[in-house]
Scaffold this motif. Structure first.
Motif, PDB file in Angstrom:
ATOM      1  N   UNK A 156       0.827  -1.206   0.000  1.00 52.22           N
ATOM      2  CA  UNK A 156       0.000   0.000   0.000  1.00 52.22           C
ATOM      3  C   UNK A 156       0.863   1.258   0.000  1.00 52.22           C
ATOM      4  N   UNK A 157       1.968   1.202   0.714  1.00 53.33           N
ATOM      5  CA  UNK A 157       2.895   2.340   0.706  1.00 53.33           C
ATOM      6  C   UNK A 157       3.419   2.581  -0.698  1.00 53.33           C
ATOM      7  N   UNK A 158       3.772   1.500  -1.380  1.00 59.73           N
ATOM      8  CA  UNK A 158       4.286   1.660  -2.734  1.00 59.73           C
ATOM      9  C   UNK A 158       3.180   2.125  -3.680  1.00 59.73           C
ATOM     10  N   UNK A 159       1.950   1.634  -3.489  1.00 56.91           N
ATOM     11  CA  UNK A 159       0.822   2.089  -4.312  1.00 56.91           C
ATOM     12  C   UNK A 159       0.641   3.590  -4.164  1.00 56.91           C
ATOM     13  N   UNK A 160       0.799   4.067  -2.923  1.00 53.85           N
ATOM     14  CA  UNK A 160       0.669   5.498  -2.670  1.00 53.85           C
ATOM     15  C   UNK A 160       1.760   6.284  -3.366  1.00 53.85           C
ATOM     16  N   UNK A 161       3.024   5.831  -3.226  1.00 55.89           N
ATOM     17  CA  UNK A 161       4.126   6.545  -3.855  1.00 55.89           C
ATOM     18  C   UNK A 161       4.017   6.488  -5.376  1.00 55.89           C
ATOM     19  N   UNK A 162       3.527   5.375  -5.897  1.00 57.40           N
ATOM     20  CA  UNK A 162       3.313   5.265  -7.333  1.00 57.40           C
ATOM     21  C   UNK A 162       2.271   6.282  -7.798  1.00 57.40           C
ATOM     22  N   UNK A 163       1.207   6.428  -7.017  1.00 60.90           N
ATOM     23  CA  UNK A 163       0.160   7.403  -7.359  1.00 60.90           C
ATOM     24  C   UNK A 163       0.696   8.824  -7.300  1.00 60.90           C
ATOM     25  N   UNK A 164       1.477   9.126  -6.257  1.00 59.68           N
ATOM     26  CA  UNK A 164       2.087  10.454  -6.142  1.00 59.68           C
ATOM     27  C   UNK A 164       3.017  10.719  -7.320  1.00 59.68           C
ATOM     28  N   UNK A 165       3.832   9.730  -7.649  1.00 63.06           N
ATOM     29  CA  UNK A 165       4.839   9.904  -8.707  1.00 63.06           C
ATOM     30  C   UNK A 165       4.179  10.145 -10.060  1.00 63.06           C
ATOM     31  N   UNK A 166       3.147   9.368 -10.384  1.00 63.56           N
ATOM     32  CA  UNK A 166       2.474   9.550 -11.663  1.00 63.56           C
ATOM     33  C   UNK A 166       1.760  10.887 -11.734  1.00 63.56           C
ATOM     34  N   UNK A 167       1.115  11.280 -10.644  1.00 60.50           N
ATOM     35  CA  UNK A 167       0.359  12.540 -10.642  1.00 60.50           C
ATOM     36  C   UNK A 167       1.266  13.760 -10.596  1.00 60.50           C
ATOM     37  N   UNK A 168       2.570  13.554 -10.351  1.00 59.28           N
ATOM     38  CA  UNK A 168       3.510  14.678 -10.396  1.00 59.28           C
ATOM     39  C   UNK A 168       3.586  15.254 -11.806  1.00 59.28           C
ATOM     40  N   UNK A 169       3.264  14.426 -12.784  1.00 56.66           N
ATOM     41  CA  UNK A 169       3.158  14.893 -14.164  1.00 56.66           C
ATOM     42  C   UNK A 169       1.771  15.499 -14.341  1.00 56.66           C
TER      43      UNK A 169
END
Length: 332
Positions: free
Chosen positions: A91-104
């Motif tokens: 879940x932590x990685x899912x969150x960071x993945x979501x943050x990283x993608x939405x940074x674009x």
């Protein structure tokens, strides 16, 4: 029509589970399920108090599948985040993945929390106090940012400590709601965070999203063999269920000291870790992400670790994994 705030979910909430699916007693062991062709006919149905209800339910093709397919038609990429074992930071990685993608800012991202009994994405995304609204277009997801939306049962619980004590049939109905009634609109990515294991939620999400198309699964593990044993089962599940494996991420791969930037191995890879497993099973290795204690702090506070500590080796590693993942789905 003004948006309506959904009432808290309880174990008898008709919004989530229609009355005809309410069973008299818990399903017995080896229950085929109320929607199965064998409902009311299997050996487990003999003497079951739910037999008449199950026999009366309509059988045949699932009429919700076309509605789900239509509702998800505007989503380009659908990615499941899986792990056979709990505690690996999925879940932590899912969150960071979501943050990283939405940074674009050019990307629209959605995060769906499929861990019905242990929802954690709202806390990690910093939106746990929000509520879900219902309008003519369906359920409106909670927007963490202009281009990042989230959906979780946590938004509908009366309080943070409320336990969701549901069996498979009721979980399935909520998963369907998330897929066919949430107004996801146009998304570039939908990240689906799943619970550990290979059980109801995994089978249901694969069945319900089959016609709309799942790009594949991102599998998360930690280096030690105890975690890899369960990850092997998850990989076997994907192969049997026909789910494409986009790649594997080795999380908590070493410990990074925030002060000196030194790295040490906490969970020693006694059998070669995730990279060796990928080589053995011919799976794409997306990268290793070291453990930074500040990740836990940011998750508790609902902040983006990538924004707060961009210089951390963990941030650099996550961004590299994201690039590899986008390459795997053909979007670079």
């Amino acid at each position: 029509m003004a948006a309506e705030v959904l009432p808290p979910v309880t174990n008898s909430d008709d919004r989530v589970l229609p009355p005809e699916y309410e069973l008299n007693e818990p399903e017995p062991e080896h229950c085929p399920g109320p929607e199965s062709e064998m409902a009311g006919k299997a050996d487990a149905c003999d003497g079951c108090a739910n037999k008449e209800i199950c026999e009366s339910l309509p059988k045949g093709p699932d009429l919700d599948i076309p509605l789900i397919t239509e509702n998800l038609a505007g989503i380009k990429h659908k990615i499941l985040v899986l792990s056979g074992k709990g505690g690996v930071g999925k879940s932590t990685f899912s969150t960071m993945l979501s943050w990283a993608l939405s940074a674009d800012e050019d990307l629209q991202v959605g995060a769906m929390d499929l861990d019905i009994c242990g929802p954690s994405l709202p806390r990690m995304l910093g939106c746990s106090d929000e509520l879900v609204h219902e309008s003519n277009s369906g359920w409106t997801p909670v927007y963490v940012a202009d281009n990042l939306a989230a959906m979780s049962i946590q938004f509908m619980l009366p309080d943070d400590d409320s336990a969701v004590i549901w069996r498979g049939s009721k979980k399935n109905q909520l998963i369907k709601k998330f897929l066919k009634d949430v107004d996801w609109d146009e998304l570039d990515y939908l990240i689906v965070d799943t619970p550990p294991g290979t059980s109801d939620e995994h089978i249901s999400i694969n069945k319900f999203m089959g016609e709309s198309g799942i790009d594949g699964a991102l599998i998360v593990t930690t280096p030690q063999e105890v975690a890899l044993l369960d990850v092997r089962k998850e990989i076997d599940f994907c192969k049997k269920a026909g789910i494409n494996i986009l790649g594997l991420v080795e999380n908590m791969s070493g410990f990074v000291c925030p002060g000196c930037k030194g790295e040490s191995q906490i969970f020693k890879a006694t059998t070669g870790g995730g990279k060796a497993l990928c080589e053995e099973l011919d799976i794409r290795f997306l990268g290793s992400v070291p453990l930074d204690p500040r990740i836990g702090k940011c998750s508790d506070q609902g902040e983006s670790f990538l924004d707060a500590y961009p210089e951390s080796p963990a941030s650099v590693a996550v961004l590299n994994v994201v690039e590899s993942l986008r390459d795997a789905v053909g979007d670079i």
